[in-house]
Design an enzyme around this catalytic site. Structure first.
Site, mmCIF file in Angstrom:
data_model
loop_
_atom_site.group_PDB
_atom_site.id
_atom_site.type_symbol
_atom_site.label_atom_id
_atom_site.label_comp_id
_atom_site.label_asym_id
_atom_site.label_seq_id
_atom_site.Cartn_x
_atom_site.Cartn_y
_atom_site.Cartn_z
ATOM 1 N N GLU A 170 0.803 -1.139 -0.118
ATOM 2 C CA GLU A 170 -0.145 0.174 -0.054
ATOM 3 C C GLU A 170 0.792 1.324 0.054
ATOM 4 O O GLU A 170 0.288 2.274 -0.692
ATOM 5 C CB GLU A 170 -0.861 0.139 1.199
ATOM 6 C CG GLU A 170 -2.194 -0.990 1.180
ATOM 7 C CD GLU A 170 -1.650 -2.311 1.249
ATOM 8 O OE1 GLU A 170 -0.709 -2.429 1.696
ATOM 9 O OE2 GLU A 170 -2.471 -3.301 1.099
ATOM 10 N N HIS A 180 -9.448 -5.583 11.089
ATOM 11 C CA HIS A 180 -10.090 -5.493 9.586
ATOM 12 C C HIS A 180 -11.526 -4.707 9.920
ATOM 13 O O HIS A 180 -12.526 -4.833 8.871
ATOM 14 C CB HIS A 180 -10.478 -6.915 9.098
ATOM 15 C CG HIS A 180 -9.093 -7.217 8.364
ATOM 16 N ND1 HIS A 180 -8.116 -7.252 8.874
ATOM 17 C CD2 HIS A 180 -9.090 -7.702 7.333
ATOM 18 C CE1 HIS A 180 -7.155 -7.778 8.027
ATOM 19 N NE2 HIS A 180 -7.730 -8.250 6.966
HETATM 20 C C1 LIG Z 1 -1.563 -4.689 4.068
HETATM 21 C C2 LIG Z 1 -2.812 -5.721 3.566
HETATM 22 N N1 LIG Z 1 -3.172 -5.417 2.222
HETATM 23 C C3 LIG Z 1 -3.927 -6.201 1.812
HETATM 24 C C4 LIG Z 1 -4.663 -7.056 2.484
HETATM 25 C C5 LIG Z 1 -5.870 -8.099 2.119
HETATM 26 N N2 LIG Z 1 -5.262 -9.202 1.646
HETATM 27 C C6 LIG Z 1 -5.370 -10.300 2.666
HETATM 28 S S1 LIG Z 1 -4.598 -11.768 2.174
HETATM 29 C C7 LIG Z 1 -4.022 -11.032 0.801
HETATM 30 C C8 LIG Z 1 -3.183 -12.053 -0.104
HETATM 31 C C9 LIG Z 1 -2.087 -12.398 0.540
HETATM 32 O O1 LIG Z 1 -1.515 -13.560 -0.218
HETATM 33 P P1 LIG Z 1 -0.288 -14.375 0.081
HETATM 34 O O2 LIG Z 1 0.677 -13.662 0.887
HETATM 35 O O3 LIG Z 1 0.342 -15.074 -1.125
HETATM 36 O O4 LIG Z 1 -0.761 -15.295 1.188
HETATM 37 P P2 LIG Z 1 -1.869 -16.398 0.953
HETATM 38 O O5 LIG Z 1 -3.111 -15.821 1.163
HETATM 39 O O6 LIG Z 1 -1.937 -16.938 -0.534
HETATM 40 O O7 LIG Z 1 -1.439 -17.708 1.955
HETATM 41 C C10 LIG Z 1 -4.511 -9.636 0.583
HETATM 42 C C11 LIG Z 1 -4.297 -9.112 -0.501
HETATM 43 C C12 LIG Z 1 -4.390 -7.360 3.752
HETATM 44 N N3 LIG Z 1 -4.725 -8.262 4.476
HETATM 45 N N4 LIG Z 1 -3.224 -6.587 4.384
#
Ligand SMILES: Cc1ncc(C[n+]2csc(CCOP(=O)(O)OP(=O)(O)O)c2C)c(N)n1
Ligand SMILES: [Mg+2]
Lengths: 327, 348
Positions: free
Chosen positions: A61, A129
């Site tokens: 972000e 959240h």
């Molecule tokens: C700072 C932030 N930005 C956006 C989100 C929304 N979000 C939650 S999980 C995620 C994807 C994360 O992907 P990854 O790190 O590959 O983990 P996975 O879910 O695949 O285990 C996003 C964009 C968040 N929780 N925190």
């Protein structure tokens, strides 16, 4: 005129502005592929209509906002989406120290025509959240803050925000995305910085915005059946804040309640109450009251979550309490 | 635990993976019945990583994870009853219904929690590792995240710091090839995630995250390095999640054929066939019995969660501060001033 959702209204605003100005670009996490376009579907399908101008970004972000600022300085009009307002905190430095400072610090030579769109809201998503930062975001000189409550306002305000030459934080709301309202097919704009009376009444003024406008309108219906008519002022823009209608209204009703979703102390309600008493003290028959969220980190448990948040019932109770001995 | 595992240890790996799989399927079912709300990120397909990694650590090594944390909680030995009750948002949950699915924790078991702001927990892990060194313990820290978390500022800040101070952290990246719906080649310039460690001069490896023994083996080595004062490491475990990002994900962005292909090499039956059955450690009948036992355990967890009461409303203001002070809020009202704490909150 068609009834459409708040979500669809936002998408139409984006579509019109993308078509109007080739410098408009839309960036954010999961706004292209995920679920057909966006965690909450606002950008669904747009990437096909405007190839290359709607792009998925890394989860970063601070860079989403920062790169957006740079692109805006360079003549683009980025509309960046922060998936929820909670993640805007990661970009806090870029928002406060960069977006909001450039124009003044560089003596008017630099402009940052960028919109940051992001929803507040809740839904059993626990403490990190489910937050509301209306007050916090609205406390920064140099930043404009908009928070529409209806589909009509959402479309007209987003179009104005995109054409505005300043950084605008455009606060949406998870609980509003599915709400419906009439939106004309013709193009229209709603100016930033102008509040609107959403309901005419003579007994008590409610000053509110965002999701709490919807709750207040429900409360107004209940109260109307009891013979109490609310005068409801929707701020629409939180910074700069237009309190002219609210002040005028208080002079008529002599009673006011500020209704907000966020935490009560140091909230936006505190600011509004202070301004109203400065400018309309002699017209008030009772101390101005506040309806606001409980000051706890949001718990996950259903019953606890429900208890922390204000809804229509709470507005009804607050109004009844204030007018208890009047009618 | 060492690299050479005995029969019981190998069977334990199988049981844990199966427990996670069955627990996750049941959670999905409970979500569909609205017993569980909010975001529910399931671990199906990735079980070998949590199980392989935690079996290579000491129970007193510290653990910090992202929100996809059910597998880690169960592999760390948290009671399935308490985990399910937390998903239900009940008093008997791991955090009394405060955190839910994304924030499981058990500090007594050195599991410092699941975290839901991407990248937010990485510096915390570095700090925990510092505290371990500061207090002259030989405990190490495992910090788990997804591939999508390697693009945010805290990832680079945490890696650099950990390497600079030679702190005992293993950064475990579960590369399931997607961050929500965004494919890795769309979100990261470097798709072999382990290479990102080289920017911080950090030792790194890549492992098949579907092979529980391979994960176990490499984490044993990395833990020994870290415990021996040789500093942090990054481990990329390549994997795939079977379900959508969360239960809210329609999963339209991944092709059916890609998902089907990934399921062909499922970490659980692969381990059962290639190791347990092949080495005659278990018979098919044993496996059927284990399956039934675990199903019963998970069913009992649902019963427990359902019977556990909702947290009491008068606990809403508990634990907001660790140390009460004068005039702190102790109760609230949505329509009027809060109740204030009347104690004096003196220190010492
Ligand atoms: C700072 C932030 N930005 C956006 C989100 C929304 N979000 C939650 S999980 C995620 C994807 C994360 O992907 P990854 O790190 O590959 O983990 P996975 O879910 O695949 O285990 C996003 C964009 C968040 N929780 N925190
Ligand atoms: Mg991932």
């Amino acid at each position: 005129m068609a009834e459409i959702t708040y979500r669809e209204a936002l998408k139409r605003a984006l579509r019109e502005e993308l078509a109007h100005d080739p410098d408009v670009v839309v960036w954010g996490e999961d706004i292209v592929a995920y679920g057909g376009g966006g965690a909450y579907g606002v950008t669904a399908g747009l990437s096909k209509e405007f190839p290359g101008r709607i792009r998925d970004t890394p989860i970063a972000e601070e860079a989403i906002v920062g790169v957006g600022i740079g692109a805006a300085m360079g003549g683009c009009r980025p509309v960046v989406e922060l998936m929820t307002i909670n993640f805007a905190l990661v970009a806090w430095d870029q928002i406060v120290n960069h977006a909001a400072k450039q124009h003044h610090m560089f003596n008017g030579k630099i402009k940052v025509p960028m919109v940051m769109r992001s929803p507040a809201g809740f839904g059993r998503t626990a403490a990190t959240h489910s937050q509301n930062f209306d007050a916090w975001l609205s406390s920064i000189p140099g930043l404009k803050v908009v928070e529409p409550a209806t589909p009509y306002d959402a479309k007209g305000l987003l179009k104005s925000a995109i054409r505005d030459d300043d950084p605008v934080f455009f606060i949406e709301h998870l609980q509003l995305y599915g709400t419906r309202g009439e939106v004309p097919d013709e193009e229209y704009f709603i100016p930033l910085g102008v509040s609107e009376r959403k309901r005419e009444g003579k007994h008590l003024t409610v000053v509110t915005w965002g999701r709490m406008l919807v709750e207040t309108m429900k409360a107004a219906k209940t109260l109307s059946d009891e013979g109490v008519e609310l005068d409801v002022i929707d701020l629409r823009t939180l910074r700069p804040m237009d309190l002219s209608l609210a002040i005028e209204s208080v002079k008529k009703t002599n009673h006011a309640i500020v209704v907000e979703e966020g935490w009560r102390s140091i909230g936006l309600g505190a600011e509004i109450v202070a301004s109203l008493q400065e400018q309309a003290f002699n017209y008030l028959d009772a101390p101005i009251a506040r309806v606001a969220g409980l000051e706890v980190p949001m718990p996950y448990a259903k019953n606890l979550e429900r208890a922390t948040l204000p809804f229509a019932d709470d507005v009804v109770m607050a109004v009844r309490a204030m007018l208890a001995n009047k009618y | 635990m060492g690299m050479d595992m005995n029969k019981d240890e190998l069977i334990a790996l199988y049981r844990q993976m199966l427990l996670i799989r069955i627990f996750e399927d049941k959670s999905a079912e409970m979500y569909a019945k609205a017993k569980i709300g909010g975001f529910l990120h399931l671990y199906n397909g990735q079980e070998a990583i949590a199980v392989g990694a935690l079996s290579a650590l000491r129970p007193d090594d510290d653990l910090v994870t992202h929100y996809r944390d059910h597998g880690y909680a169960l592999a760390r030995g948290l009671n399935a009853n308490a985990v399910m009750a937390e998903l239900f948002g009940r008093e008997g949950g791991t955090t009394g219904g405060r955190g839910g699915s994304m924030h499981l924790a058990d500090v007594d078991k050195h599991f410092w929690g699941g975290y839901a702001i991407v990248g937010g927990h990485l510096p915390l892990a570095v700090g925990l590792a510092y505290a371990n060194v500061h207090h002259k313990t030989d405990r190490i820290v495992m910090c788990v995240m997804g591939d999508g978390s390697t693009n945010i500022g805290t990832f680079h800040a945490a890696l650099n710091w950990a390497q600079l101070w030679k702190l005992p952290v293993i950064f475990l990246v579960e590369n399931n090839m997607y961050a929500m719906g965004t494919a890795i080649n769309v979100h990261s310039a470097v798709i072999e995630i382990y290479k990102k460690a080289s920017a911080h001069d950090m030792y790194a490896e890549r492992v098949d995250g579907k092979d529980v023994l391979a994960v176990h083996e490499v984490v044993c080595r990395l833990a020994e390095r870290a415990r021996g004062g040789e500093g942090p490491a990054l481990l990329e475990a390549v994997t795939y999640r079977y379900r959508g990002h969360s239960m809210a994900d329609s999963d339209v962005q991944r092709s059916k054929s890609e998902i089907a292909e990934q399921k062909m090499r499922d970490p659980i039956p692969t381990f059962a066939e290639n190791v347990l059955l092949k080495r005659n450690l278990l018979t098919q009948a044993d496996m059927d019995r284990i399956q039934k036992e675990i199903e019963a355990e998970v069913e009992a967890a649902v019963q427990f969660a359902d019977a556990s009461p909702e947290p009491a409303l008068n606990t809403l203001y508990e634990n907001i501060y660790a140390h009460p002070v004068a005039n702190m809020q102790s109760g609230g009202s949505l329509i009027g001033p809060a109740t204030l704490y009347s104690g004096n909150g003196k220190h010492g």
